[in-house]
Scaffold this motif. Sequence first.
Motif, PDB file in Angstrom:
ATOM      1  N   SER A  55      32.587  31.696  24.858  1.00  0.00           N
ATOM      2  CA  SER A  55      31.333  32.276  24.371  1.00  0.00           C
ATOM      3  C   SER A  55      31.478  33.786  24.346  1.00  0.00           C
ATOM      4  CB  SER A  55      30.178  31.877  25.293  1.00  0.00           C
ATOM      5  OG  SER A  55      28.992  32.540  24.935  1.00  0.00           O
ATOM      6  N   ARG A  56      30.786  34.426  23.405  1.00  0.00           N
ATOM      7  CA  ARG A  56      30.842  35.890  23.291  1.00  0.00           C
ATOM      8  C   ARG A  56      29.670  36.564  23.979  1.00  0.00           C
ATOM      9  NH1 ARG A  56      31.623  38.451  17.921  1.00  0.00           N
ATOM     10  NH2 ARG A  56      32.508  40.042  19.262  1.00  0.00           N
ATOM     11  N   SER A  57      28.477  35.978  23.920  1.00  0.00           N
ATOM     12  CA  SER A  57      27.297  36.584  24.518  1.00  0.00           C
ATOM     13  C   SER A  57      26.373  35.489  25.059  1.00  0.00           C
ATOM     14  CB  SER A  57      26.548  37.440  23.495  1.00  0.00           C
ATOM     15  OG  SER A  57      25.456  38.093  24.090  1.00  0.00           O
ATOM     16  N   PRO A  58      26.445  35.207  26.356  1.00  0.00           N
ATOM     17  CA  PRO A  58      27.221  35.892  27.366  1.00  0.00           C
ATOM     18  C   PRO A  58      28.721  35.638  27.164  1.00  0.00           C
ATOM     19  CG  PRO A  58      26.256  33.915  28.302  1.00  0.00           C
ATOM     20  CD  PRO A  58      25.712  34.071  26.913  1.00  0.00           C
ATOM     21  N   ALA A  59      29.535  36.535  27.698  1.00  0.00           N
ATOM     22  CA  ALA A  59      30.988  36.374  27.610  1.00  0.00           C
ATOM     23  C   ALA A  59      31.404  35.369  28.678  1.00  0.00           C
ATOM     24  CB  ALA A  59      31.690  37.706  27.828  1.00  0.00           C
TER      25      ALA A  59
END
Length: 85
Positions: A55-59
Amino acid sequence: MPGALSVVLAFALAGGPNGSTPTPEETVAYFVHGLEQGAIPKYGQQADEPLKQVSRSPAVFTSTSPNEVGDKMETLRFTVTKLSD
């Protein structure tokens, strides 16, 4: 301070895992913990599997490897999330 600025600029221009600009969470994950796609985790145990960014956001980064006893698999999971805007 100019050296630190050039490092930040180089990271921002390098982009995220898919070539896009890194999210704030990805930036903090990299600078504070050295977390990025393909890095080998150095926390607690020596994992054989490189980190996968899920996942990027959250990382969110995960890595699966045998536990200390070696009889079961366990997953390390690192999550960097922002608390406010």
